[in-house]
Structure formats: structure tokens, C-alpha cells
Enzyme design. Structure first.
Site: not given
Length: 549
Positions: A68, A122
Site C-alpha cells: 500500500c 496511506h
């Protein structure tokens, strides 16, 4: 079809600034190309498929790193992980590598009102605990309050107790607040869209959905779309015999879940029981359909507010997710199932010409739980462009040369919106990479901290092969040693589309090591490109696909 890297979408977005068109940027979490518009016959994704039917659909888009934080940072700054120096979750690029302008930051600097909902950057140190506010966003980023329960014991097991399970289909009315993160995010995004009606300031709204990321905490009714007796295993559920140990993803995060721990699976290669594999696949697809419903809510709101004719919609994902292919689960690898992502652009007046004044809805909401006709015919066009002249003619953007400075590591793709791809671009390649702490699977092989990275797997994807080298890496200097080859992979996709037969060991590489001595010392990524291309030329020059190189 040609291959592209997903970081290029940030440059594409910038190209439309000159028209001051609104932008709705939607990014899913851990979504592979398991969508109807990408040819998946199992997936029920009617709202995304409807979007695709009116959009430019890129068939071969790949993430830079299948995890991610590095992937999102790479895409939103339009720079590769070797430039951002973010391979884990533990640093903020502005401090760690460079004060790079992000895609939403550039929009903001040009007068856009920029908003973030859910998981776009993120969260955490990777975005300075602020989602890069105030640089990227006009207002603080929104995160759903219910997300704090994602990693807690929220899943009712067969014993009636709550567990932190992988499989977590729930009764939403029994969840805290009677909601789930993606439901909350959609509610907030809808509210923000409504707040922009009547405001002449163009906006960029980025919405990040958490699903189908694990745990599969989703409304239980979505499982009914995928009866377990109709689910099938991955076509290649075994670890390939010639897969280098360094390339294997031991899916440690999946193993940590309570229900998976009970299976007592041996580390690292022990297979998950087949009946549980079927349930994982069922829950993943159900999570995709749940997320698709939220996309449908967003798009139908855009339509109802009269914004569909003045808003560009982009849909993508940060990376893919293995569903048992090669004996792997989750992301954390260089295989297509982990790096291949959807990339869809809806541009009013370009990809779709219908106007609301005709009385027809552009994005009517489609409920997969109640509607049976879920099929749409979508476009699938892609090509790389390299010339300024074509770009200027496409966008009519007088500020093009300024825009070009934003994206020094990508190629522009705007030409694809007006010109169909007539043939495969045989020279087009896409790059991905993944770090490892050792040559054999370790508990931290999925996500090693920077200090623990010893090997970097650089992967090159062309239209008919995927080629990967695992090279020695120094985490202190961020240098890769191209002469320190730990392992290699080569898959010829015409006969091996699943990438199960590694033929790397069939070649003699000594000539390449000699050739490397005369190569100019450019950035390690393009040094690798030269290395890999030469390796293919010298080792497989008799193959048809290399005859033009």
C-alpha cells in the site's frame, strides 16, 4: 495491449487542468482486475462495469510495488519507489527523499478545491500522520471513525465468540455505530459532492475505499452473490517448481488471522485446505461487490447533482492480490496477480457524449443484490505516446512544458483518449519491484523494514513476457548491485499466461556480465532496464519476440 505503470495516471490528470474540469478520483485497496469489465466471469461489479462502458479502460496497468504505502506514494508523487525511497511504511517522502509535488497538491496550486476521503495516501508516518495536509488538500482528510475496529475482534466465530478473523462477513446492524468504514466514507463523499453544487471553484475529490483489503469485514448479504458450491480454486494453486525461494510471498499477514492460525499451516509453503481456499475466494469477490456498490452510490450522486457532464472520473487500485495463484495469498510479489491493477478514465465529451439534458441518466445505481442484468460492453484501448506535438493537439494546453516538469519518470498517455490502439506496442514495458530480507522466505519477507532489505526484485513486464532479477541491495545507500544476481525469473506469456513455468535457468548469462562493464552508470532502475534487455537479447536472440530489439 501495451504496458504502462500506474504512476502515469497522475500526469494524465494534470493534462485536463486547462479545462478546469472537476475530478473524482476513486482508489480501491488491494483490488486486482477481478471485475467484469476486465473479463472476470465470476465478479459481479455492475457499477464499475457501467463506468467502464463509458470510459477509457487500460488493460495493462501495473503498480510499482505491490504494497500500500510505497504504491500510493509512487502513484501520487509520480515517482518510482527508488526515487521516493519508500519501500515500507516507515518514512515520509518529503523528509526522507525529496519535497516532491503530489498530484492533488498541483491541482490545489492551480485553484482546485481538493478533498480526501478514506484511504488515499496511506495513513501514518508514510503521509506525515496528516495525509499530506495542508500540502495536498484544502481541508483536513477524512477517515471513517469505524475503521478503528478493523483490526479488533469483530468477527463472530462458530463458537459464538468474537475473533480477529480473515473471513468476517457481518450483520452491519450489530457493528459499532451500525456501519462499516466504506459506508461511512461514501456518506462523507456524497456530502462533499453536494457541498460543491453551485460553487464555481473546480474540485478534486479523492475517495479511497478500504475493501477488498483484509479482513473481509463486509455485509454478510454479499456472500449470497457467490454461492460456495459455485466457487473454484485458482487454476495454478501450487508453488511453481522453479520459483526461486526469494520470489515467494509467504503471506504472513494472512497467517496472523485467528481463523487461519487454527488451520496449523506449515511455514512457508504449506497449502491452505481447499475448502478454506474456496471461502477466501468467495469473501474476496463479495468484498469487491460491496465496494462496487459504494462506487455506484458515488457515481449516481454525481449524476443526480448534475455533475456528470463536468467531472472526470478516475478509478484504479493501489495493487492486486493473489487468490491462491502460485500457492500465494495477499500481495507482496512481482507476479501479475499482485501488480496488475484496473485503470479507468471517464472524460465527459471525450469518452462519453451523452448529456443530462437528453433526459438519460449517465450513472444509474445498480444493485447487484436485486438486479439480474449486470452486463456492460466496455472499451479497452491503450497505447503509449512520446511526442509533445500529439499531446499539444490533444489537450490544447499552453502550459504543457510546465506540466511536463511534474512527471520526470513517466510517459504521457493522453493520445489514447482520441486514437484507438491499432496494434500491440511491442517496445512498451512496465516496471515493478519488491524487496526481500533474505534469499529464503522469512516471517518478514512480506514487508521488511528498510534496514532489513537485502535483495530487491526488479521486474519488467512486456506484452509477451515478464522478466525479474533479484539483485543485492544496500539499504543504507539505497544502491542495487546489478552484478550480484541472487535469482531470476522469465515467463513467456503466450504459452504461460499464469506465469508458472520459469525458464530463466535455461540461459547463459556470462556474456551479459561482461557487457555490463561497459554500460554507463545511470540510475539503478534504468541500469537494470539496460541489463535485463541485454540479457534477453544475448540469451534468447533466437526467439521471435526479441528479433526487433
Amino acid at each position: 495491449r501495451s504496458c504502462i505503470d500506474t504512476y502515469r495516471c497522475s500526469f494524465l490528470l494534470s493534462l485536463f487542468l486547462i479545462s478546469f474540469i472537476n475530478v473524482l478520483f476513486i482508489i480501491a485497496d488491494d483490488l486486482r482486475t477481478s471485475l467484469g469489465c476486465y473479463g472476470d466471469t465470476v465478479a459481479k461489479s455492475p457499477n464499475i462495469d457501467q463506468l467502464a462502458s463509458k470510459s477509457q479502460v487500460f488493460l495493462n496497468a501495473y503498480a510499482q510495488q505491490a504494497v500500500c504505502a510505497p504504491s500510493r506514494t509512487s502513484m501520487l508523487t509520480s515517482r518510482r519507489p527508488d526515487t521516493t525511497r519508500l519501500y515500507d511504511f516507515n518514512s515520509y517522502w518529503r523528509v526522507h527523499s525529496g519535497n516532491y509535488t503530489t498530484m492533488p497538491q498541483y491541482f490545489k496550486s492551480k485553484g482546485y478545491f481538493t478533498m480526501s476521503v478514506g484511504k488515499v495516501f496511506h495513513p501514518g508516518i508514510a503521509s506525515n500522520h496528516t495525509d499530506d495536509y495542508p500540502y495536498s488538500w484544502s481541508i483536513p482528510a477524512y477517515h471513517p471513525a469505524s475503521f478503528r475496529f478493523e483490526k479488533k475482534k469483530m468477527c463472530k466465530g462458530e463458537d459464538g465468540e468474537l475473533h480477529a478473523n480473515l473471513l468476517c462477513a457481518v450483520n452491519v446492524t450489530e457493528q459499532p455505530g451500525r456501519t462499516l468504514p466504506d459506508l461511512e466514507s461514501t456518506d462523507e463523499a456524497v456530502r462533499l459532492l453536494k457541498s460543491r453544487v453551485g460553487d464555481d471553484t473546480p474540485f478534486l475529490l479523492a475517495v479511497g475505499f478500504h475493501k477488498p483489503h483484509i479482513p473481509f469485514r463486509i455485509p454478510q448479504e454479499y456472500l449470497s452473490l457467490y454461492p460456495i458450491d459455485q466457487m473454484t480454486l485458482a487454476p495454478d494453486p501450487d508453488v511453481p517448481k522453479l520459483l526461486p525461494p526469494v520470489a515467494y510471498n509467504p503471506w504472513s499477514d494472512v497467517r496472523r488471522r485467528d481463523d487461519v492460525q487454527k488451520l496449523n499451516i506449515s511455514f512457508p509453503y504449506g497449502p491452505i485446505p481447499k475448502d478454506f481456499q474456496l471461502r477466501i475466494r468467495q469473501h474476496y469477490y463479495a468484498a469487491v461487490s460491496f465496494m462496487d456498490a459504494q462506487v455506484g452510490r458515488l457515481l449516481s450522486t454525481l449524476d443526480q447533482l448534475g455533475l456528470a457532464d463536468s467531472t472526470m472520473v478516475v478509478f484504479t487500485s493501489d495493487h492486486g492480490w493473489s487468490l491462491g495463484e502460485h500457492g500465494e495469498w495477499a500481495k507482496y510479489s512481482n507476479f501479475d496477480v499482485a501488480t496488475h491493477v484496473p485503470l479507468i478514465f471517464y472524460v465527459p465529451g471525450v469518452t462519453h457524449y451523452q448529456h443530462n439534458w437528453l433526459g438519460m441518466s449517465t450513472f444509474p445505481y445498480i444493485d447487484a443484490l436485486t438486479q439480474s442484468d449486470l452486463s456492460f460492453k466496455s472499451k479497452a484501448l491503450i497505447v503509449l505516446i512520446f511526442t509533445d506535438d500529439i499531446l499539444m493537439n490533444t489537450t490544447h494546453a499552453p502550459s504543457f512544458y510546465h506540466l511536463k516538469e511534474l512527471c520526470t519518470e513517466g510517459n504521457n498517455l493522453a493520445h489514447t483518449f482520441r486514437h484507438r490502439e491499432r496494434r500491440v506496442d511491442e517496445e512498451a514495458v512496465s516496471f515493478s519491484q519488491y524487496p526481500r530480507p533474505a534469499d529464503t522466505p522469512q516471517v518478514n519477507s512480506d514487508l521488511p523494514d528498510l534496514k532489513d532489505i537485502k535483495v530487491m526484485g526488479y521486474s519488467l513486464r512486456s506484452w509477451d513476457y515478464r522478466y525479474t532479477l533479484w539483485l543485492g541491495f544496500n539499504p543504507k545507500t539505497f544502491q542495487v548491485n546489478v552484478s550480484d544476481v541472487h535469482a531470476g525469473e522469465l515467463y513467456m506469456l503466450a504459452g504461460d499466461p499464469g506465469q508458472d513455468s520459469n525458464i530463466y535457468s535455461n540461459s547463459d548469462h556470462s556474456v551479459v556480465m561482461t557487457k555490463m562493464a561497459s554500460l554507463p552508470r545511470v540510475s539503478k532502475f534504468f541500469e537494470f532496464y539496460s541489463f535485463s534487455t541485454n540479457l534477453l537479447v544475448y540469451s534468447f536472440s533466437d526467439l521471435r519476440f526479441l528479433s526487433r530489439r
